[in-house]
Design an enzyme around this catalytic site. Structure first.
Site, short mmCIF file in Angstrom:
data_model
loop_
_atom_site.label_atom_id
_atom_site.label_comp_id
_atom_site.label_asym_id
_atom_site.label_seq_id
_atom_site.Cartn_x
_atom_site.Cartn_y
_atom_site.Cartn_z
N TRP A 158 0.67 -1.31 -0.06
CA TRP A 158 -0.04 0.13 0.04
C TRP A 158 0.68 1.30 0.00
O TRP A 158 0.34 2.28 0.00
CB TRP A 158 -0.76 0.10 1.11
CG TRP A 158 -0.09 -0.40 2.33
CD1 TRP A 158 -0.08 -1.80 3.05
CD2 TRP A 158 0.70 0.38 3.17
NE1 TRP A 158 0.91 -1.68 4.26
CE2 TRP A 158 1.16 -0.37 4.27
CE3 TRP A 158 1.25 1.87 3.25
CZ2 TRP A 158 2.09 0.19 5.26
CZ3 TRP A 158 2.02 2.19 4.15
CH2 TRP A 158 2.46 1.64 5.40
N ASN A 159 1.96 1.19 0.21
CA ASN A 159 2.86 2.35 0.49
C ASN A 159 3.08 3.16 -1.07
O ASN A 159 3.12 4.43 -1.15
CB ASN A 159 4.23 2.31 1.11
CG ASN A 159 5.10 0.97 0.51
OD1 ASN A 159 4.62 0.32 -0.20
ND2 ASN A 159 6.43 1.20 0.83
N ALA A 184 -2.89 -4.03 -2.58
CA ALA A 184 -3.06 -4.14 -1.29
C ALA A 184 -4.58 -3.90 -1.38
O ALA A 184 -5.03 -2.75 -1.80
CB ALA A 184 -2.32 -2.86 -0.59
N GLU A 256 10.85 -8.46 -2.05
CA GLU A 256 11.27 -7.18 -1.49
C GLU A 256 10.88 -7.00 -0.30
O GLU A 256 9.52 -6.52 -0.38
CB GLU A 256 11.04 -6.38 -2.75
CG GLU A 256 12.04 -4.97 -2.79
CD GLU A 256 11.39 -3.86 -2.08
OE1 GLU A 256 11.37 -3.89 -0.61
OE2 GLU A 256 10.89 -2.97 -2.22
N CYS A 290 10.58 1.75 1.62
CA CYS A 290 11.86 0.75 1.76
C CYS A 290 13.21 1.18 1.81
O CYS A 290 14.07 0.72 2.19
CB CYS A 290 11.34 -0.42 1.10
SG CYS A 290 11.30 -0.28 -0.86
N1 LIG Z 1 9.21 -3.26 1.21
C1 LIG Z 1 8.14 -2.30 1.35
O1 LIG Z 1 7.99 -1.63 0.22
C2 LIG Z 1 6.94 -2.61 2.21
C3 LIG Z 1 5.68 -2.16 2.03
C4 LIG Z 1 4.63 -2.22 2.99
C5 LIG Z 1 4.93 -2.82 4.00
N2 LIG Z 1 6.29 -3.05 4.39
C6 LIG Z 1 6.78 -3.52 5.86
O2 LIG Z 1 5.75 -3.91 6.40
C7 LIG Z 1 5.55 -3.55 7.65
C8 LIG Z 1 4.00 -3.57 8.26
O3 LIG Z 1 3.17 -3.19 7.27
P1 LIG Z 1 1.68 -3.89 7.06
O4 LIG Z 1 1.21 -3.57 8.48
O5 LIG Z 1 1.02 -3.43 6.09
O6 LIG Z 1 2.48 -5.40 7.33
P2 LIG Z 1 1.52 -6.69 6.84
O7 LIG Z 1 2.91 -7.85 6.72
O8 LIG Z 1 0.27 -6.82 7.53
O9 LIG Z 1 1.28 -6.58 5.19
C9 LIG Z 1 2.09 -6.04 4.22
C10 LIG Z 1 1.24 -6.42 2.88
O10 LIG Z 1 1.33 -7.87 2.57
C11 LIG Z 1 -0.05 -8.40 2.50
N3 LIG Z 1 -0.31 -9.61 3.16
C12 LIG Z 1 -0.25 -9.74 4.54
N4 LIG Z 1 -0.36 -11.14 4.81
C13 LIG Z 1 -0.34 -11.85 3.30
C14 LIG Z 1 -0.38 -13.19 2.99
N5 LIG Z 1 -0.57 -14.10 4.06
N6 LIG Z 1 -0.40 -13.45 1.62
C15 LIG Z 1 -0.17 -12.40 0.91
N7 LIG Z 1 -0.19 -11.02 1.00
C16 LIG Z 1 -0.05 -10.78 2.59
C17 LIG Z 1 -0.95 -7.28 2.83
O11 LIG Z 1 -2.01 -7.38 1.89
C18 LIG Z 1 0.02 -6.14 2.74
O12 LIG Z 1 -0.36 -5.47 1.59
C19 LIG Z 1 5.96 -2.16 7.41
O13 LIG Z 1 6.37 -1.55 8.83
C20 LIG Z 1 7.13 -2.41 6.80
O14 LIG Z 1 8.27 -2.66 7.43
C21 LIG Z 1 7.33 -2.91 3.39
O1 LIG Z 2 9.62 5.34 -6.13
S1 LIG Z 2 10.71 4.77 -6.03
O2 LIG Z 2 11.69 5.45 -5.53
O3 LIG Z 2 11.19 3.90 -7.41
C1 LIG Z 2 10.43 3.52 -4.79
C2 LIG Z 2 10.98 2.29 -4.86
C3 LIG Z 2 10.81 1.19 -4.03
C4 LIG Z 2 10.14 1.65 -2.98
C5 LIG Z 2 9.91 0.48 -2.01
O4 LIG Z 2 9.12 0.84 -0.81
C6 LIG Z 2 9.61 2.74 -2.90
C7 LIG Z 2 9.51 3.50 -3.86
#
Ligand SMILES: NC(=O)c1ccc[n+]([C@@H]2O[C@H](COP(=O)([O-])OP(=O)(O)OC[C@H]3O[C@@H](n4cnc5c(N)ncnc54)[C@H](O)[C@@H]3O)[C@@H](O)[C@H]2O)c1
Ligand SMILES: O=S(=O)(O)c1ccc(CO)cc1
Length: 481
Positions: A158-159, A184, A256, A290
């Site tokens: 969702w970010n 998401a 990722e 991230c």
């Molecule tokens: N790498 C990234 O860009 C990114 C993006 C979002 C969140 N995060 C990390 O996650 C942490 C918590 O965010 P959150 O509360 O949304 O986390 P979360 O782990 O609850 O969910 C993260 C995402 O995973 C999906 N998800 C959850 N369970 C799943 C499953 N069993 N199968 C498939 N998809 C599933 C959710 O729909 C959501 O979009 C953040 O603090 C951050 O560290 C990282």
């Molecule tokens: O918009 S971007 O800078 O390409 C970018 C890449 C990765 C992520 C992961 O959270 C966020 C934004």
């Protein structure tokens, strides 16, 4: 819970299954909330078990149709979808700001970045080359062919819903795969609007979009023999869980999983250049990125000046609803994140960090930009990914010490370095445990270069030729005449 407001621009999307948009047939609904004011925007109908089975069937059929389209035509068709995405950018950006919270200017930039990502893959489609290997005997030929891996299941967060979906859609479709995207559930409308731009150019089933109960969707898709490859962006615990499912069913997977990016600011760094860049990059999307710079290691001689300049620039940021003109930082995306970030700050202050922060607007999911100074290495915010508007800063005396502390973290995604010293650049480039390193800048993510992490940040790359390779199988053919 407040009644849906039906903001003039906002409606929850339907699911795209087998070439047609249809309302999710599941019993569960997801309430979509505007994080700037807590108002309900709409209710999202989630997928039923039958929806998912229909999706799988269509994904297999869509793959057979799409893989037969010649590569240069695949590229042209994707490019037409990208043109539509650019035309509809203002509408899509508004949806994104309403459901996710980021300032409208950032939402526009994200939409255009998503367009650039898919455009690059569209152009690259025609450059998926195999090779001819010198044969071992006369009258024979040895060739290596690249083939699409098959139907893909992709899970985006969702970010940055547009950019992080576009990386997966672009790579898979350019390679000739069909793809089922589970976006998401918190941010469904912007992704659906982007998917609609592309889907008009594709055969039914080549690109599908579902929203559902995440565990139900991932377990169903990953267990199906139809799906050959997974790509997930999100948290470490969910990534670990999906990797286990992928292992059980022997599916290829790209992960990722976030980062906690170190920034090494050497003694010769130009603070007038480094600080504004890092403040803008840190607080983009309220820090929910991230690749956001989060752990600053600053040469002791510059330490005080760095803190003053960083705190001053952070305080000057205008916080407000993403649709309000002039807003530079919006709310966090949801109350769950706000609570987690405030808890991380409190635990870190209790452990002795010095907090420098401004005021956050009342209501909504706002958290003030916060710098935690004099941060020991074991501070909670130094170890856990903040995923919010929080940065830590600590001084260092020797570059080796800064590198060791930067590497003393489970994550390894992005890293940043500010110096003109060739020795420092070589040392950090060799030793910093990250997938992407920016030196005197912030460009760790561009469409034509790979983006991915090491250690708990995951494995595999997206974007660049590595991102395309992730959707290709390699076949060796040995032909004797
Ligand atoms: N790498 C990234 O860009 C990114 C993006 C979002 C969140 N995060 C990390 O996650 C942490 C918590 O965010 P959150 O509360 O949304 O986390 P979360 O782990 O609850 O969910 C993260 C995402 O995973 C999906 N998800 C959850 N369970 C799943 C499953 N069993 N199968 C498939 N998809 C599933 C959710 O729909 C959501 O979009 C953040 O603090 C951050 O560290 C990282
Ligand atoms: O918009 S971007 O800078 O390409 C970018 C890449 C990765 C992520 C992961 O959270 C966020 C934004």
């Amino acid at each position: 819970m407040s009644a849906p407001q039906h903001h003039h621009a906002y409606r929850c999307p339907e699911l795209l299954i087998a070439g047609a948009w249809r309302r999710g047939g599941g019993e569960r609904r997801q309430t979509i909330v505007n994080p700037a004011d807590g108002q309900t925007l709409d209710e999202l109908a989630l997928a039923s078990a039958k929806d998912l089975q229909d999706t799988l069937r269509a994904s297999a059929e869509g793959f057979e149709l799409w893989r037969r389209v010649p590569a240069h035509q695949r590229g042209e068709r994707l490019a037409r979808g990208v043109a539509r995405l650019r035309e509809r950018c203002e509408h899509i950006a508004t949806l994104l700001t309403l459901e996710q919270g980021k300032p409208l200017a950032e939402a526009r930039a994200e939409c255009l970045m998503a367009a650039d990502l898919i455009q690059w893959y569209a152009e690259e489609a025609r450059r998926v080359y195999g090779r001819v290997v010198p044969a071992r005997q006369p009258d024979s030929r040895m060739t290596v062919l690249k083939q699409p891996v098959g139907p893909v299941a992709a899970f985006s967060p969702w970010n940055f819903p547009l950019v992080l979906s576009a990386r997966k859609l672009g790579g898979a479709l350019a390679a000739g795969c069909s793809i089922v995207l589970k976006g998401a559930e918190e941010t469904p409308a912007s992704v659906a609007a982007m998917v609609a731009c592309l889907a008009e150019e594709l055969p039914p089933g080549a690109l599908q979009l579902v929203y559902g109960v995440p565990a139900e969707v991932s377990e169903t898709l990953i267990a199906s023999p139809v799906i050959r490859k997974l790509s997930f962006t999100g948290s470490v615990p969910v990534g670990r869980h999906l990797a286990q499912l992928a292992g059980r069913h022997l599916k290829r997977i790209t992960l990722e999983l976030g980062g906690h990016a170190p920034v090494i600011v050497c003694e010769d760094a130009d603070l007038a250049r480094a600080v504004p860049l890092m403040v803008a990059h840190k607080f983009r999307n309220a820090g929910q990125a991230c690749l956001a710079p989060t752990r600053f290691y600053v040469a002791r001689r510059l330490y005080g000046d760095f803190i003053d300049a960083f705190a001053q620039a952070s305080r000057a940021l205008v916080l407000g609803p993403g649709l309000a003109p002039g807003t530079q930082m919006g709310p966090l995306a949801n109350q769950r994140r706000r609570a987690a970030v405030l808890d991380l700050i409190e635990r870190s202050v209790q452990r002795g960090a010095r907090r420098l922060a401004s005021e956050a607007p009342a209501g909504g999911c706002f958290v003030a930009p916060t710098l935690l100074a004099d941060a020991p290495q074991d501070l909670p915010a130094m170890q856990d990914e903040p995923f919010g508007p929080v940065a830590c800063v600590a001084p260092f005396d020797q570059l080796d010490e800064a590198i060791a502390r930067a590497n003393d973290n489970a994550y390894g995604l992005a890293g940043y370095l500010f110096t003109d010293s060739a020795k420092a650049i070589l040392k950090v480039s060799e030793r910093l445990e990250v997938g992407s390193l920016a030196i005197n800048g912030l460009g760790v993510s561009v469409p034509e270069a790979p983006f991915g992490g090491v250690k708990d940040s995951g494995h595999g790359s997206e974007s660049g030729i590595e991102g395309m390779e992730a959707y290709l199988d390699t076949r060796f053919t040995h032909f004797v005449a």
